[in-house]
Scaffold this motif. Structure first.
Motif, PDB file in Angstrom:
ATOM      1  N   ALA A 187      -4.815 -10.415 -30.999  1.00 30.58           N
ATOM      2  CA  ALA A 187      -4.948 -10.140 -32.430  1.00 30.58           C
ATOM      3  C   ALA A 187      -4.411  -8.747 -32.703  1.00 30.58           C
ATOM      4  N   LEU A 188      -3.743  -8.597 -33.845  1.00 31.48           N
ATOM      5  CA  LEU A 188      -3.254  -7.296 -34.268  1.00 31.48           C
ATOM      6  C   LEU A 188      -4.440  -6.447 -34.729  1.00 31.48           C
ATOM      7  N   VAL A 189      -4.596  -5.252 -34.153  1.00 31.25           N
ATOM      8  CA  VAL A 189      -5.718  -4.380 -34.500  1.00 31.25           C
ATOM      9  C   VAL A 189      -5.398  -3.675 -35.809  1.00 31.25           C
ATOM     10  N   GLU A 190      -6.218  -3.934 -36.840  1.00 31.43           N
ATOM     11  CA  GLU A 190      -5.965  -3.371 -38.166  1.00 31.43           C
ATOM     12  C   GLU A 190      -7.067  -2.429 -38.629  1.00 31.43           C
ATOM     13  N   ASP A 191      -8.236  -2.514 -38.056  1.00 29.53           N
ATOM     14  CA  ASP A 191      -9.361  -1.697 -38.508  1.00 29.53           C
ATOM     15  C   ASP A 191      -9.113  -0.222 -38.221  1.00 29.53           C
ATOM     16  N   ASN A 192      -8.911   0.564 -39.287  1.00 24.80           N
ATOM     17  CA  ASN A 192      -8.743   2.023 -39.218  1.00 24.80           C
ATOM     18  C   ASN A 192      -7.477   2.451 -38.478  1.00 24.80           C
ATOM     19  N   LEU A 193      -6.548   1.541 -38.261  1.00 29.35           N
ATOM     20  CA  LEU A 193      -5.288   1.873 -37.605  1.00 29.35           C
ATOM     21  C   LEU A 193      -4.119   1.551 -38.535  1.00 29.35           C
ATOM     22  N   PRO A 194      -2.997   2.251 -38.365  1.00 36.52           N
ATOM     23  CA  PRO A 194      -1.802   1.869 -39.135  1.00 36.52           C
ATOM     24  C   PRO A 194      -1.380   0.447 -38.798  1.00 36.52           C
ATOM     25  N   VAL A 195      -0.885  -0.242 -39.766  1.00 39.32           N
ATOM     26  CA  VAL A 195      -0.480  -1.639 -39.597  1.00 39.32           C
ATOM     27  C   VAL A 195       1.040  -1.737 -39.625  1.00 39.32           C
ATOM     28  N   HIS A 196       1.591  -2.461 -38.670  1.00 32.09           N
ATOM     29  CA  HIS A 196       3.025  -2.730 -38.596  1.00 32.09           C
ATOM     30  C   HIS A 196       3.862  -1.458 -38.458  1.00 32.09           C
ATOM     31  N   LEU A 197       3.326  -0.469 -37.732  1.00 34.29           N
ATOM     32  CA  LEU A 197       4.098   0.726 -37.399  1.00 34.29           C
ATOM     33  C   LEU A 197       4.344   0.760 -35.901  1.00 34.29           C
ATOM     34  N   ASP A 198       5.447   1.380 -35.518  1.00 35.19           N
ATOM     35  CA  ASP A 198       5.786   1.541 -34.107  1.00 35.19           C
ATOM     36  C   ASP A 198       4.672   2.299 -33.398  1.00 35.19           C
ATOM     37  N   SER A 199       4.153   1.743 -32.313  1.00 38.33           N
ATOM     38  CA  SER A 199       3.048   2.361 -31.586  1.00 38.33           C
ATOM     39  C   SER A 199       3.504   2.786 -30.187  1.00 38.33           C
ATOM     40  N   ARG A 200       3.400   4.056 -29.917  1.00 37.61           N
ATOM     41  CA  ARG A 200       3.686   4.681 -28.634  1.00 37.61           C
ATOM     42  C   ARG A 200       3.421   6.174 -28.801  1.00 37.61           C
ATOM     43  N   PRO A 201       2.778   6.807 -27.870  1.00 41.79           N
ATOM     44  CA  PRO A 201       2.347   6.363 -26.551  1.00 41.79           C
ATOM     45  C   PRO A 201       0.986   5.663 -26.585  1.00 41.79           C
ATOM     46  N   LEU A 202       0.649   5.018 -25.467  1.00 39.27           N
ATOM     47  CA  LEU A 202      -0.676   4.465 -25.222  1.00 39.27           C
ATOM     48  C   LEU A 202      -1.151   5.081 -23.912  1.00 39.27           C
ATOM     49  N   VAL A 203      -2.147   5.974 -23.998  1.00 36.70           N
ATOM     50  CA  VAL A 203      -2.554   6.791 -22.847  1.00 36.70           C
ATOM     51  C   VAL A 203      -4.019   6.527 -22.529  1.00 36.70           C
ATOM     52  N   ASN A 204      -4.296   6.301 -21.243  1.00 34.87           N
ATOM     53  CA  ASN A 204      -5.645   6.066 -20.759  1.00 34.87           C
ATOM     54  C   ASN A 204      -6.176   7.355 -20.145  1.00 34.87           C
ATOM     55  N   ASP A 205      -7.339   7.812 -20.607  1.00 35.02           N
ATOM     56  CA  ASP A 205      -7.956   9.004 -20.030  1.00 35.02           C
ATOM     57  C   ASP A 205      -8.704   8.589 -18.763  1.00 35.02           C
ATOM     58  N   PRO A 206      -8.176   8.915 -17.572  1.00 35.68           N
ATOM     59  CA  PRO A 206      -8.800   8.430 -16.337  1.00 35.68           C
ATOM     60  C   PRO A 206     -10.151   9.063 -16.048  1.00 35.68           C
ATOM     61  N   SER A 207     -10.466  10.185 -16.690  1.00 37.80           N
ATOM     62  CA  SER A 207     -11.728  10.865 -16.421  1.00 37.80           C
ATOM     63  C   SER A 207     -12.872  10.342 -17.284  1.00 37.80           C
ATOM     64  N   ARG A 208     -12.551   9.517 -18.297  1.00 34.58           N
ATOM     65  CA  ARG A 208     -13.569   9.001 -19.201  1.00 34.58           C
ATOM     66  C   ARG A 208     -13.369   7.503 -19.368  1.00 34.58           C
ATOM     67  N   ALA A 209     -14.265   6.745 -18.822  1.00 34.50           N
ATOM     68  CA  ALA A 209     -14.142   5.292 -18.861  1.00 34.50           C
ATOM     69  C   ALA A 209     -14.069   4.801 -20.302  1.00 34.50           C
ATOM     70  N   GLY A 210     -13.079   3.978 -20.575  1.00 35.76           N
ATOM     71  CA  GLY A 210     -12.946   3.354 -21.889  1.00 35.76           C
ATOM     72  C   GLY A 210     -12.238   4.165 -22.931  1.00 35.76           C
ATOM     73  N   THR A 211     -11.774   5.387 -22.591  1.00 39.03           N
ATOM     74  CA  THR A 211     -11.121   6.233 -23.590  1.00 39.03           C
ATOM     75  C   THR A 211      -9.612   6.032 -23.566  1.00 39.03           C
ATOM     76  N   PHE A 212      -9.075   5.543 -24.684  1.00 43.11           N
ATOM     77  CA  PHE A 212      -7.642   5.345 -24.860  1.00 43.11           C
ATOM     78  C   PHE A 212      -7.172   6.198 -26.042  1.00 43.11           C
ATOM     79  N   TYR A 213      -5.939   6.670 -25.965  1.00 41.90           N
ATOM     80  CA  TYR A 213      -5.262   7.308 -27.091  1.00 41.90           C
ATOM     81  C   TYR A 213      -4.045   6.460 -27.458  1.00 41.90           C
ATOM     82  N   ALA A 214      -3.805   6.300 -28.749  1.00 42.48           N
ATOM     83  CA  ALA A 214      -2.638   5.558 -29.222  1.00 42.48           C
ATOM     84  C   ALA A 214      -1.942   6.365 -30.312  1.00 42.48           C
TER      85      ALA A 214
END
Length: 392
Positions: free
Chosen positions: A299-326
């Motif tokens: 599913a396309l994530v739309e809640d509180n995120l831009p819709v239909h925009l180019d997304s990059r980078p996608l970074v995983n914080d290895p020191s904090r479980a579950g923390t992603f940056y987009a």
């Protein structure tokens, strides 16, 4: 004179673009967002900024609240997890920053603009010595050996043995016009380099001199979105033909994960996942897609995120479980890359002579404006006097 004018204007635009403005509405603009629950919910991580494009992000391996953010107009730094940001040397670090990284110890960092590769150490940025084709760079990664780093430039691979101070071109056993577009490094005993070269996944265990294709299980050409999983050692992800694939770095036998993405022709930029592989995030040119059941449904994530925009980078914080940056961009990344290449030589040539030419041009424009204003004022005064005489 013309070169001076254009160079000065490029510099001036970068300086003006560095001024922060009020926080933006994520439904209308791009920017940087963070999730602390494996992508279930997202909040702004760029409070107080208006960002046209987020291009790269680095997390300090020692202090995870210390962030470096590459944008289309320069480099930003936050030391409190994105609550406040400051622009890094706006007079020199301007233009699109596609690559930024911290050294393994966190005390130094590297980034690349269209003009040069820069190294930060002892509280200042300095230009590194690198061939012209090393910039703008797509990605910078550090090797297993102390001081070793790799950089993907416009299309070739470069290496440093002194923590990024100097760079040399690697001459691989590839066709003359082979193009590197993505690179990750698995810290194994053999220092495994994994790259996408001409749309194929390939690996090298001898510092990029010889390469082997790793395409078993990939049914279509055009691999993209190469992502080494920081949470599961040896797990690597890639996208191809609207599908997400996963493999182990010991065998590189790719297998498709679940179903294809719902929209055909979706370009995958990056992939991140829960350790159990059930929750998966795919950054694409249409935005973020998420699956909570191992890729069986997307599913396309739309809640509180831009819709239909180019997304990059996608970074995983290895020191904090579950923390992603987009990150998200209003302009397609391919277009920003093209502009950076075409304008890179111009930015690299900004010098005192060019600036002087630009200043002279602006002074001439200002002088014309002053003279025109005086003429208009005199004419208005004359007309006013005539009107007053008629009334008398």
């Amino acid at each position: 004179m013309h070169r001076g004018i254009v160079s000065f204007c490029a510099l001036l635009c970068a300086l003006f673009a560095s001024e922060p403005v009020i926080a933006h509405d994520p439904s209308a603009y791009g920017g940087l967002f963070r999730s602390r629950d494996y992508g279930n919910s997202w909040l702004n991580a760029d409070v107080g900024l208006f960002l046209g494009a987020v291009l790269s992000l680095a997390i300090d391996p020692v202090a995870p609240d210390h962030l470096l953010l590459g944008t289309d107009t320069g480099l930003l730094r936050s030391r409190n997890g994105g609550r406040n940001w400051a622009r890094e040397v706006p007079g020199e670090l301007f233009g699109a920053v596609f690559s930024v990284t911290f050294l393994p110890g966190g005390k130094a960092s590297l980034c690349s603009t269209p003009a040069a590769v820069f190294r930060f150490s002892e509280d200042r940025w300095e230009r590194a010595s690198a061939p012209a084709d090393a910039v703008p760079s797509r990605v910078i990664v550090f090797g297993a050996a102390p001081g070793r780093a790799y950089l993907v430039g416009r299309r070739e691979l470069f290496q440093s043995e002194d923590d990024g101070r100097t760079w040399v071109r690697i001459r691989p056993d590839l066709p003359e016009h082979a193009q590197f577009t993505e690179l990750v490094l698995a810290r194994t005993a053999d220092e495994l380099l994994i790259a996408i070269i001409d749309g194929r996944v390939m690996t090298s265990i001898d510092q990029g001199r010889h390469w082997s294709a790793r395409t078993s299980g990939l049914t279509s050409p055009g691999a993209e979105g190469l992502s080494l999983d920081p949470l599961v050692p040896g797990r690597v992800w890639v996208g191809s033909a609207d599908r997400v694939y996963v493999a182990d770095t010991t065998t590189f036998q790719w297998r498709a994960v679940g179903a294809p993405l719902p929209d055909a022709g979706t370009s995958i930029r990056g992939i991140a996942a829960r350790p159990d592989g059930q929750g998966i995030i795919a950054a694409t040119h249409r935005g973020l897609y998420r699956s909570s059941n191992g890729g069986k449904g997307w599913a396309l994530v739309e809640d509180n995120l831009p819709v239909h925009l180019d997304s990059r980078p996608l970074v995983n914080d290895p020191s904090r479980a579950g923390t992603f940056y987009a990150g998200f961009s209003l302009m397609p990344y391919a277009e920003i890359w093209r502009i950076s290449i075409e304008g890179g030589n111009l930015l690299a040539r900004v010098d005192p002579v060019s600036i002087a030419g630009g200043i002279a041009f602006l002074m001439a424009v200002a002088l014309v404006g002053v003279l025109a204003t005086r003429w208009l004022l005199r004419r208005a005064s004359s007309r006013l006097a005539q009107v007053m005489e008629r009334q008398e």
